[in-house]
Design a protein around this motif. Structure first.
Motif, PDB file in Angstrom:
ATOM      1  N   PHE A   1       4.755  -0.331  -1.075  1.00 60.43           N
ATOM      2  CA  PHE A   1       5.543   0.899  -1.004  1.00 60.43           C
ATOM      3  C   PHE A   1       4.677   2.097  -1.363  1.00 60.43           C
ATOM      4  O   PHE A   1       3.657   1.954  -2.041  1.00 60.43           O
ATOM      5  CB  PHE A   1       6.773   0.878  -1.914  1.00 60.43           C
ATOM      6  N   THR A   2       5.087   3.245  -0.857  1.00 62.46           N
ATOM      7  CA  THR A   2       4.398   4.515  -1.111  1.00 62.46           C
ATOM      8  C   THR A   2       5.462   5.563  -1.428  1.00 62.46           C
ATOM      9  O   THR A   2       6.659   5.258  -1.473  1.00 62.46           O
ATOM     10  CB  THR A   2       3.621   4.996   0.128  1.00 62.46           C
ATOM     11  N   LEU A   3       5.015   6.801  -1.616  1.00 62.78           N
ATOM     12  CA  LEU A   3       5.963   7.896  -1.861  1.00 62.78           C
ATOM     13  C   LEU A   3       6.951   8.054  -0.701  1.00 62.78           C
ATOM     14  O   LEU A   3       8.040   8.597  -0.885  1.00 62.78           O
ATOM     15  CB  LEU A   3       5.195   9.216  -2.040  1.00 62.78           C
TER      16      LEU A   3
ATOM     17  N   LEU B   1       2.346   5.354  -7.856  1.00 63.85           N
ATOM     18  CA  LEU B   1       2.404   6.074  -6.577  1.00 63.85           C
ATOM     19  C   LEU B   1       1.712   7.428  -6.683  1.00 63.85           C
ATOM     20  O   LEU B   1       0.959   7.817  -5.787  1.00 63.85           O
ATOM     21  CB  LEU B   1       3.853   6.298  -6.149  1.00 63.85           C
ATOM     22  N   ALA B   2       2.009   8.161  -7.743  1.00 62.97           N
ATOM     23  CA  ALA B   2       1.519   9.532  -7.827  1.00 62.97           C
ATOM     24  C   ALA B   2       1.585  10.050  -9.255  1.00 62.97           C
ATOM     25  O   ALA B   2       2.366   9.551 -10.081  1.00 62.97           O
ATOM     26  CB  ALA B   2       2.364  10.445  -6.939  1.00 62.97           C
ATOM     27  N   ARG B   3       0.742  11.034  -9.514  1.00 62.53           N
ATOM     28  CA  ARG B   3       0.814  11.787 -10.776  1.00 62.53           C
ATOM     29  C   ARG B   3       0.890  13.260 -10.395  1.00 62.53           C
ATOM     30  O   ARG B   3       0.090  13.727  -9.577  1.00 62.53           O
ATOM     31  CB  ARG B   3      -0.429  11.503 -11.628  1.00 62.53           C
ATOM     32  N   ASP B   4       1.827  13.957 -10.955  1.00 61.33           N
ATOM     33  CA  ASP B   4       2.035  15.380 -10.649  1.00 61.33           C
ATOM     34  C   ASP B   4       2.137  15.611  -9.139  1.00 61.33           C
ATOM     35  O   ASP B   4       1.616  16.599  -8.610  1.00 61.33           O
ATOM     36  CB  ASP B   4       0.912  16.230 -11.243  1.00 61.33           C
ATOM     37  N   GLY B   5       2.789  14.682  -8.459  1.00 57.19           N
ATOM     38  CA  GLY B   5       3.025  14.829  -7.028  1.00 57.19           C
ATOM     39  C   GLY B   5       1.835  14.485  -6.158  1.00 57.19           C
ATOM     40  O   GLY B   5       1.942  14.491  -4.927  1.00 57.19           O
TER      41      GLY B   5
ATOM     42  N   GLY C   1      -7.001   5.646  -4.901  1.00 55.28           N
ATOM     43  CA  GLY C   1      -7.995   4.593  -5.068  1.00 55.28           C
ATOM     44  C   GLY C   1      -7.424   3.219  -4.784  1.00 55.28           C
ATOM     45  O   GLY C   1      -6.553   3.040  -3.929  1.00 55.28           O
ATOM     46  N   SER C   2      -7.939   2.229  -5.509  1.00 49.68           N
ATOM     47  CA  SER C   2      -7.399   0.877  -5.425  1.00 49.68           C
ATOM     48  C   SER C   2      -5.912   0.899  -5.748  1.00 49.68           C
ATOM     49  O   SER C   2      -5.467   1.696  -6.586  1.00 49.68           O
ATOM     50  CB  SER C   2      -8.107  -0.003  -6.457  1.00 49.68           C
ATOM     51  N   PRO C   3      -5.108   0.038  -5.123  1.00 47.65           N
ATOM     52  CA  PRO C   3      -3.747  -0.144  -5.639  1.00 47.65           C
ATOM     53  C   PRO C   3      -3.830  -0.336  -7.151  1.00 47.65           C
ATOM     54  O   PRO C   3      -4.659  -1.125  -7.631  1.00 47.65           O
ATOM     55  CB  PRO C   3      -3.257  -1.403  -4.930  1.00 47.65           C
ATOM     56  N   LEU C   4      -3.009   0.409  -7.869  1.00 41.07           N
ATOM     57  CA  LEU C   4      -3.094   0.404  -9.332  1.00 41.07           C
ATOM     58  C   LEU C   4      -1.779  -0.127  -9.893  1.00 41.07           C
ATOM     59  O   LEU C   4      -0.779   0.593  -9.956  1.00 41.07           O
ATOM     60  CB  LEU C   4      -3.383   1.827  -9.828  1.00 41.07           C
ATOM     61  N   TRP C   5      -1.798  -1.404 -10.263  1.00 40.15           N
ATOM     62  CA  TRP C   5      -0.622  -2.051 -10.849  1.00 40.15           C
ATOM     63  C   TRP C   5      -0.796  -2.058 -12.358  1.00 40.15           C
ATOM     64  O   TRP C   5      -1.823  -2.528 -12.858  1.00 40.15           O
ATOM     65  CB  TRP C   5      -0.484  -3.483 -10.351  1.00 40.15           C
ATOM     66  N   VAL C   6       0.154  -1.549 -13.069  1.00 43.31           N
ATOM     67  CA  VAL C   6       0.034  -1.431 -14.523  1.00 43.31           C
ATOM     68  C   VAL C   6       1.331  -1.889 -15.183  1.00 43.31           C
ATOM     69  O   VAL C   6       2.367  -2.013 -14.519  1.00 43.31           O
ATOM     70  CB  VAL C   6      -0.261   0.035 -14.940  1.00 43.31           C
ATOM     71  N   ASP C   7       1.257  -2.122 -16.483  1.00 41.61           N
ATOM     72  CA  ASP C   7       2.498  -2.305 -17.236  1.00 41.61           C
ATOM     73  C   ASP C   7       2.723  -1.187 -18.235  1.00 41.61           C
ATOM     74  O   ASP C   7       3.796  -1.093 -18.815  1.00 41.61           O
ATOM     75  CB  ASP C   7       2.553  -3.680 -17.916  1.00 41.61           C
TER      76      ASP C   7
ATOM     77  N   ASP D   1       5.087   8.967 -10.842  1.00 36.24           N
ATOM     78  CA  ASP D   1       5.958   8.178  -9.976  1.00 36.24           C
ATOM     79  C   ASP D   1       5.372   6.782  -9.850  1.00 36.24           C
ATOM     80  O   ASP D   1       4.204   6.633  -9.463  1.00 36.24           O
ATOM     81  CB  ASP D   1       6.074   8.821  -8.589  1.00 36.24           C
ATOM     82  N   VAL D   2       6.184   5.786 -10.168  1.00 36.52           N
ATOM     83  CA  VAL D   2       5.762   4.387 -10.061  1.00 36.52           C
ATOM     84  C   VAL D   2       6.875   3.615  -9.375  1.00 36.52           C
ATOM     85  O   VAL D   2       8.021   4.096  -9.301  1.00 36.52           O
ATOM     86  CB  VAL D   2       5.456   3.767 -11.445  1.00 36.52           C
TER      87      VAL D   2
END
Ligand code: C2O
Ligand code: CU
Length: 431
Positions: A299-301, A373-377, A382-388, A399-400
């Motif tokens: 998924f994306t924005l 997905l995004a920070r400040d719009g 970069g790489s898909p960034l999956w975090v907890d 946005d996550v």
């Protein structure tokens, strides 16, 4: 009195609308084919523990040590942990931070289980499907319990990859204002031959971010929060800012000379000898949102999400449990007065997290990795960034997204644990 943590005290005091502990959604009972069973017994007890400098910590421990025992497994193994509480009067649990266990294994007292009081025990069981760097900690009065020592590392090795020559967990924790790696509040020395492959597993078990620097070598940021990055390029002279609760795996090949790791500007680990104190201050921060190679993401924005929750973080006067109080707030309310987020299995869910306060809030959802997905719009590039756990700094908007694929009731909170205690915590519930 129990604090407004995810504690059994709160749940017990406010049973209506907060549900009874979930006990039926339990983990797998067998390892994957080729895997093995890893049985551990961990005993919580109070102890006075000396750091390497001799500084004595009035600690709450798992097994009497700071940190607790390192738990390790190979991907596909079944991890079985019996938690006993000897004498921690406030009670304990084990929460598997970042590990997407079944809900009944999640260790949130009053939500997924009853708190484990002195003399009691609880058995956790999950299949180690995720390889990577994780940690575990108590979730009862956790702003006190974790700070005093109820935490440890959980490292799951991939089934089919060759291990690095040097593979070192670096759990950073502050005891009474004294920063330590493990129980070492001086400088750790680690032997490493030139040419050796090295993996440092940086873990921030504090409530504030830490800033790391690596001098003497170029490196790659191979994984964030236990999830491998795609195409991580080699960088040097870049600082790494690690959110509270977060993990970074850093890999490099040992050069001919020594390598030094700094934490908040001070050398804390030396590899390959040498005692030069390299300068690592003034380095630009590596931004994981714009690092590594893009790859397909689910998924994306632009995705149409089934649910979209906005959480505005602030602090101030709020209604908490029907009374005005000073609180760390989500949408103007503090736990337990923040409405639950309700999702259905299979939903695509988006969070927009807005920080209107002057403090950083490391946001953490249990049971689900989320894709940034995004920070400040601005979309992550970069790489898909999956975090907890992701740091929402003052004024920022994150946005996550994730797919709701792990049924149950999950804590969703700030991992600055005093903030969580002061109200910045809610629940996400599956229909
Ligand atoms: Cu690492 Cu709810 O926590
Ligand atoms: Cu916070």
């Amino acid at each position: 009195a129990p604090s407004a943590d995810a504690g059994g005290g709160v749940a017990a005091a406010h049973p209506a609308g907060h549900g009874t502990p979930v006990t039926d959604l339990r983990g797998a009972t067998t390892p994957a084919a080729g895997g093995t069973v890893r049985p551990y017994t961990v005993t919580a007890r109070t102890a006075t523990v000396a750091l390497t400098s001799g500084h004595e910590v009035d600690a709450w421990t798992y097994d009497g040590t700071l940190p607790g025992p390192p738990l390790t497994a190979v991907q596909g193994d079944l991890v079985e942990v019996t938690l006993r509480n000897e004498d921690v009067d406030e009670g304990v649990t084990i929460h598997w931070h970042g590990y997407d266990v079944a809900c009944g294994e999640d260790g949130a007292p009053g939500t997924t289980q009853d708190v484990v009081g002195p003399g009691a025990e609880f058995g956790y069981r999950f299949r180690a499907d995720q390889a990577g760097t994780f940690w575990y900690h108590t979730h009862q009065v956790s702003h006190v319990g974790v700070r005093r020592g109820l935490y440890g590392t959980l490292v799951v090795a991939p089934r089919d990859a060759a291990p690095e020559d040097v593979d070192l967990a670096v759990p950073v924790h502050t005891y009474d204002g004294v920063l330590a790696i493990g129980d070492d509040d001086g400088v750790l020395d680690q032997a490493a031959e030139p040419g050796a492959s090295v993996r440092l597993r940086l873990l921030n078990t504090d409530s504030e971010p830490h800033r790391f620097g690596l001098a003497g070598t170029a490196f790659r940021l191979a994984a964030v929060d236990g999830r491998d990055l795609n195409g991580p390029g080699e960088v040097s002279e870049r600082a790494l800012r690690l959110p509270a609760g977060g993990r970074y795996d850093v890999v490099f090949t040992m050069p001919d000379g020594p390598v030094a790791l700094t934490v908040d500007g001070e050398v804390r680990l030396r590899l390959g000898g040498g005692d030069d104190d390299p300068a690592t201050s003034g380095w630009a921060e590596l931004d994981p949102l714009h690092y590594g190679e893009p790859a397909d993401v689910p998924f994306t924005l632009d995705t149409t999400f089934d649910r979209h929750f906005t959480m505005v973080l602030d602090r101030g006067a709020a209604m908490v449990d029907g009374r005005p109080a000073f609180a760390q707030t989500v949408n103007g309310r503090g736990h337990p007065s923040i409405p639950e987020q309700v999702v259905a299995e299979g939903d695509l869910v988006r969070f927009t997290v807005v920080n209107r306060s002057l403090e950083t809030h490391p946001w953490h959802l249990h049971g689900h990795g989320v894709l940034v997905l995004a920070r400040d719009g601005q979309a992550a590039t970069g790489s898909p960034l999956w975090v907890d756990t992701f740091d929402v700094r003052p004024g920022e908007v994150w946005d996550v997204a994730f797919e709701a694929g792990n049924p149950g009731v999950w804590m969703n909170h700030c991992h600055n644990l005093p903030h969580a205690d002061q109200g910045m915590m809610l629940r996400l519930r599956y229909d």
